[in-house]
Design an enzyme around this catalytic site. Structure first.
Site, PDB file in Angstrom:
ATOM      1  N   GLU A 127      28.507  58.645  48.040  1.00 36.36           N
ATOM      2  CA  GLU A 127      28.411  57.360  48.747  1.00 36.36           C
ATOM      3  C   GLU A 127      28.794  56.225  47.807  1.00 36.36           C
ATOM      4  OE1 GLU A 127      24.259  58.482  48.692  1.00 36.36           O
ATOM      5  OE2 GLU A 127      23.759  56.353  48.408  1.00 36.36           O
ATOM      6  N   LYS A 129      28.837  53.089  45.418  1.00 34.68           N
ATOM      7  CA  LYS A 129      27.835  52.440  44.570  1.00 34.68           C
ATOM      8  C   LYS A 129      27.959  50.940  44.812  1.00 34.68           C
ATOM      9  CE  LYS A 129      25.999  52.452  39.902  1.00 34.68           C
ATOM     10  NZ  LYS A 129      25.901  51.030  39.575  1.00 34.68           N
ATOM     11  N   ASP A 131      27.512  47.040  44.533  1.00 37.48           N
ATOM     12  CA  ASP A 131      27.303  46.132  43.409  1.00 37.48           C
ATOM     13  C   ASP A 131      26.413  44.979  43.850  1.00 37.48           C
ATOM     14  OD1 ASP A 131      27.516  45.209  40.885  1.00 37.48           O
ATOM     15  OD2 ASP A 131      29.578  44.498  41.056  1.00 37.48           O
ATOM     16  N   TYR A 238      19.319  53.682  50.477  1.00 43.89           N
ATOM     17  CA  TYR A 238      19.874  54.941  49.967  1.00 43.89           C
ATOM     18  C   TYR A 238      18.884  55.778  49.154  1.00 43.89           C
ATOM     19  CZ  TYR A 238      20.558  51.850  45.942  1.00 43.89           C
ATOM     20  OH  TYR A 238      20.359  50.946  44.927  1.00 43.89           O
ATOM     21  N   LYS A 326      32.337  55.866  38.111  1.00 47.75           N
ATOM     22  CA  LYS A 326      32.763  54.459  38.129  1.00 47.75           C
ATOM     23  C   LYS A 326      34.261  54.328  38.377  1.00 47.75           C
ATOM     24  CE  LYS A 326      30.060  51.513  37.072  1.00 47.75           C
ATOM     25  NZ  LYS A 326      29.160  51.156  35.990  1.00 47.75           N
ATOM     26  N   CYS A 432      60.585  18.282  37.990  1.00 44.15           N
ATOM     27  CA  CYS A 432      59.129  18.353  37.868  1.00 44.15           C
ATOM     28  C   CYS A 432      58.495  18.133  39.240  1.00 44.15           C
ATOM     29  CB  CYS A 432      58.645  17.283  36.889  1.00 44.15           C
ATOM     30  SG  CYS A 432      56.851  17.119  36.856  1.00 44.15           S
ATOM     31  N   CYS A 435      56.473  14.450  38.948  1.00 40.64           N
ATOM     32  CA  CYS A 435      57.112  13.139  38.793  1.00 40.64           C
ATOM     33  C   CYS A 435      58.598  13.159  39.160  1.00 40.64           C
ATOM     34  CB  CYS A 435      56.933  12.631  37.364  1.00 40.64           C
ATOM     35  SG  CYS A 435      57.901  13.537  36.160  1.00 40.64           S
ATOM     36  N   CYS A 456      59.187  19.505  31.793  1.00 39.37           N
ATOM     37  CA  CYS A 456      59.440  18.232  32.464  1.00 39.37           C
ATOM     38  C   CYS A 456      59.816  17.220  31.387  1.00 39.37           C
ATOM     39  CB  CYS A 456      58.177  17.785  33.188  1.00 39.37           C
ATOM     40  SG  CYS A 456      58.102  16.025  33.533  1.00 39.37           S
ATOM     41  N   CYS A 462      55.134  11.000  33.629  1.00 32.67           N
ATOM     42  CA  CYS A 462      54.658  12.091  34.469  1.00 32.67           C
ATOM     43  C   CYS A 462      53.137  12.070  34.496  1.00 32.67           C
ATOM     44  CB  CYS A 462      55.164  13.424  33.917  1.00 32.67           C
ATOM     45  SG  CYS A 462      54.582  14.812  34.886  1.00 32.67           S
TER      46      CYS A 462
HETATM   47  S1  IVH Z   1      20.685  55.890  43.617  1.00 32.74           S
HETATM   48  C1  IVH Z   1      17.431  57.513  40.853  1.00 32.74           C
HETATM   49  N1  IVH Z   1      22.634  55.060  45.130  1.00 32.74           N
HETATM   50  O1  IVH Z   1      22.990  51.621  40.838  1.00 32.74           O
HETATM   51  C2  IVH Z   1      18.681  56.919  41.317  1.00 32.74           C
HETATM   52  N2  IVH Z   1      21.953  53.694  43.333  1.00 32.74           N
HETATM   53  O2  IVH Z   1      22.986  52.498  38.012  1.00 32.74           O
HETATM   54  C3  IVH Z   1      18.466  55.809  42.232  1.00 32.74           C
HETATM   55  N3  IVH Z   1      23.167  51.578  43.187  1.00 32.74           N
HETATM   56  O3  IVH Z   1      19.764  50.617  40.004  1.00 32.74           O
HETATM   57  C4  IVH Z   1      19.694  55.059  42.486  1.00 32.74           C
HETATM   58  N4  IVH Z   1      24.432  51.887  44.934  1.00 32.74           N
HETATM   59  O4  IVH Z   1      20.903  49.419  41.923  1.00 32.74           O
HETATM   60  C5  IVH Z   1      21.874  54.808  44.067  1.00 32.74           C
HETATM   61  N5  IVH Z   1      24.313  54.387  46.575  1.00 32.74           N
HETATM   62  C6  IVH Z   1      23.538  54.156  45.535  1.00 32.74           C
HETATM   63  C7  IVH Z   1      23.659  52.970  44.799  1.00 32.74           C
HETATM   64  C8  IVH Z   1      22.854  52.785  43.696  1.00 32.74           C
HETATM   65  C9  IVH Z   1      24.127  51.058  43.965  1.00 32.74           C
HETATM   66  C10 IVH Z   1      22.635  50.926  41.988  1.00 32.74           C
HETATM   67  C11 IVH Z   1      21.142  50.816  41.951  1.00 32.74           C
HETATM   68  C12 IVH Z   1      20.718  51.414  40.668  1.00 32.74           C
HETATM   69  C13 IVH Z   1      21.979  51.449  39.891  1.00 32.74           C
HETATM   70  C14 IVH Z   1      21.961  52.613  38.928  1.00 32.74           C
END
Ligand code: IVH
Length: 718
Positions: A127, A129, A131, A238, A326, A432, A435, A456, A462
């Site tokens: 899934e 991650k 931000d 999640y 990542k 330019c 000017c 210019c 200018c």
């Molecule tokens: S699971 C024990 N799932 O990533 C693990 N974390 O680097 C619990 N985060 O502090 C986290 N999306 O803020 C999980 N789909 C996702 C996530 C997620 C973002 C963040 C979360 C966590 C950090 C870990």
């Protein structure tokens, strides 16, 4: 201010008490914003108005002055505004993986740990991650009781009141939910909401926010939940903390339960077994990344079966059953909406790509520099093709943008397949844009090649160049006038009111006088306010005397950076000497010219540019007006005033045996000597090592004292 503002004189005592309470809270909130990581969300003027109202009410009702009154309290953020919550189960972080191999290793390690043959029998969820900020939301008897930030993983901040404003988060759970439930997930701000908020901030002339994540964090840390409510935060569930009873036995099943309970869950979640499928899902999410309305920075893989998760357990801070894959460094696709031309201080026309806003590595990118005409063409400084296939950049192109650290984003490549049919090659302008003067590419006299920069020719005519000059003038290593930043320069420069406009450096120093004789008061203008105007005048006055090197640097002479300015200050000692010498140096190859060129570190191009500057009467007008207001202080002769070489000019020639040339130079300078590169009548000593040639001859011819390296060392007492 409140919806209906009652004049201070009309307030009843009760109204005054309530109003003071409100003002104390509101001003404290602004103080916290100002002193904390987030940006203030009102102008100085608005802030001043709040304080003034507080003072006025207190003046009328002195008995109502609160112990926490803003008039008493120094504007510091109250520490730990939110109460602390100890998490029933710690909130952990994730290990990171960066490559396909890392993912293979992760999967293999799971099988190995469980003592199983890697036969593809273990399922993983994958899934995005998100931000944002992780949040733990606790329900007791199916009612939301607390919401806490992650904090250090053990203890977080109680932000319940703010979380209650997020409509996506249910405040009640259905009857079949266990008695104790902690749902964990990510609070985030949608990119579209973030852009809309920034557009609004910009329209109101307020500072914009950096990225959705920081804005979400700041919004959650508001003391007033109404502010949080206005920020439209969102949530994805999640994970979980304490659970009185487990409603499912897999990660996948848990997420389905969360969904049934009314939580938003991420639609890109999959359950997969093979490493190949996991990685291809990662790629798919990567491709969708730019189109998602929220920022993600990777894909999280978790072992699906909870019994296996339990067996795998944790390392110190992260589970063995999960990892975050990542995305690679900070690149994104976006579109070039237009190519604009900016005119710099020295007249250089710099093309800038205006991009469809995109977050790259968590920062919103709207511009990328295109450097010059050749760069747009796909040609580098040495005439080589740049970008993988040397594609030119056109308006309408889809491009790959990269942001490395805090540097200006760059366009890595053009996606040719996405080039609109109507896109035409960019034709660089020959005038330019500001000017209308001719814009030309100079030819390098030596190489005969065209300069990469189009410039210019308008000079001070200018307005763009004049404005950039002014920005340079107030910048940190020049006059460094606090409260007079780029935005303020824009404001003053563009202003038509004679009591407000600042067109050249001298105008900065006459502002206060002009203001005193005018009815248009700066402090009544949005963004200023009484306190900030007073501070601005103080900051301006503090610069009425300034070190000579800073003064010279601030003049913005082409090729004269800080180092050159220091050399000039040290060589000429006073502004008067410097200016006179530069006028005298107009006669090329005369004594003054030779002295200027003789300064170690100043070459012919730089020297010519300085002389050119002093030839231009418009420049002299600007500088002379400035000198009516400002005094450049004579350069200090030396730190060690009593050294035998203080103020003397020394030339090193031939090879030195006891020191490197740089060391010898630094040592001499630290004793207050000037080190020159060529010998003239002004040279006091020539230190000659083996192999010395023409400089030594010249010294002898002029009767300058010549020393060996050893003599020199003895002379300076080393
Ligand atoms: S699971 C024990 N799932 O990533 C693990 N974390 O680097 C619990 N985060 O502090 C986290 N999306 O803020 C999980 N789909 C996702 C996530 C997620 C973002 C963040 C979360 C966590 C950090 C870990």
């Amino acid at each position: 201010m409140a919806d209906k503002v009652i004049a201070v004189d009309d307030l009843s005592e009760d109204e005054a008490r309530a109003e003071l309470e409100r003002l104390a809270a509101e001003i404290a909130r602004h103080d916290a914003l100002y002193h904390g990581k987030d940006r203030p969300d009102i102008s100085d003027a608005e802030y001043d108005a709040l304080k003034r109202r507080n003072d006025d009410i207190e003046a009328r009702f002195p008995m109502l002055v609160r112990t926490d009154s803003p008039s008493v309290r120094v504007g510091a953020a109250p520490a730990g505004v939110f109460s602390q919550v100890t998490h029933a189960r710690p909130m952990l972080s994730l290990d990171n993986t960066f490559s396909d191999e890392d993912v293979q290793d992760f999967v293999a390690s799971v099988y190995r740990f469980l003592g199983q043959f890697p036969d593809g029998s273990i399922a993983f969820t994958a899934e995005p991650k998100i931000d944002g900020l992780s949040m733990s939301i606790r329900y007791e008897n199916r009612r939301l009781v607390t919401a806490a930030t992650r904090g250090d993983g053990t203890t977080g901040e109680n932000v319940t009141a703010n979380i209650l404003t997020i409509k996506e988060i249910p405040t009640e759970l259905p009857a079949d939910a266990p008695d104790i439930v902690e749902v964990r997930g990510e609070v985030y701000m949608a990119k579209s909401d973030f852009f809309a908020l920034n557009a609004q901030m910009e329209a109101e002339g307020k500072q914009t926010y950096v990225n959705p994540r920081n804005t979400a964090a700041g919004s959650l840390r508001q003391l007033d939940p109404k502010v949080t409510a206005s920020r439209k935060l969102k949530f994805f569930a999640y994970a979980w903390g304490e659970m009185a009873d487990m409603p499912a036995d897999t990660q996948w099943g848990m997420v389905e339960v969360f969904k049934r309970w009314g939580f938003p869950v991420n639609p890109l979640t999959r359950r997969l077994t093979s490493v190949e499928n996991i990685i291809s899902h990662y790629r798919e999410i990567g491709l969708k990344r730019a189109d998602l309305d929220y920022d993600i920075d990777g894909v999280v893989y978790k072992v699906d079966r909870l019994d296996l998760q339990a067996r795998l357990g944790f390392r110190s801070r992260s589970p063995r059953w999960a990892t975050a894959h990542k995305f690679p460094a900070e690149q994104a696709f976006t579109k070039v909406e237009a190519i604009d031309i900016q005119v710099g201080r020295t007249g250089a026309l710099t093309p800038v790509a205006r991009l469809e806003p995109i977050t790259v590595g968590g920062v919103v990118v709207t511009n990328a520099t295109l450097h010059n005409a050749d760069y747009i063409e796909g040609i580098g400084n040495g005439g080589e093709r740049i970008r993988p296939e040397g594609h030119d950049i056109r308006e309408g192109d889809t491009v790959i943008v990269q942001r490395a650290g805090d540097v200006i984003p760059q366009i890595l490549d053009v996606v040719l397949e996405k080039r609109p049919v109507e896109a035409v090659k960019y034709a660089f302008r020959t005038t330019c844009p500001v000017c209308g003067s001719h814009a030309v590419r100079e030819r390098n006299e030596k190489t005969g090649k065209l300069d990469s920069v189009t410039r210019c020719t308008g000079g001070f005519v200018c307005s763009a160049q004049a404005k950039e000059h002014l920005k340079h003038f107030v910048s940190r290593n020049a006059f460094d006038i606090e409260g007079l930043g780029m935005k303020q320069v824009d404001f003053f420069f563009d202003n038509e009111d004679p009591a407000l406009m600042i067109r050249t450096a001298a105008d900065i120093f006459t502002l206060k006088r002009r203001q005193e004789q005018s009815l248009t008061k700066l402090e009544n203008i949005e963004g200023f306010g009484r306190v900030s105007v007073r501070k601005l005048y103080e900051a301006i006055d503090a610069r009425r005397e300034i070190a000579l090197n800073r003064f010279i640097f601030a003049l913005g002479i082409r090729h004269v950076g800080e180092t050159t300015a220091k050399l000039l200050a040290k060589t000429y000692g006073s502004y008067k000497n410097f200016a006179e010498a530069m006028r005298a140096a107009e006669a090329k190859f005369g004594e003054a010219w030779n002295e200027l060129n003789g300064i170690d570190g100043i070459g012919e191009v730089v020297a010519a540019s300085i002389v050119e500057f002093f030839k231009e009467t418009r420049n002299l007008d600007v500088v002379n007006r400035l000198l009516d207001e400002v005094t450049p202080l004579d350069a200090e002769a030396a730190s060690t005033g009593n050294s035998p070489v203080t103020g003397k000019t020394v030339v090193f020639t031939g090879s030195l045996e006891r020191f490197t040339r740089d060391e010898a130079k630094a040592r001499a300078e630290s004793l207050g000597a000037k080190v020159a590169g060529s010998v003239s009548k002004k040279t006091d000593y020539v230190v000659a090592g083996p192999g010395a040639g023409s400089k030594l001859d010249k010294a002898r011819e002029l009767g300058v004292t010549v020393m060996s390296e050893d003599d020199w060392l003895e002379f300076i007492g080393s």
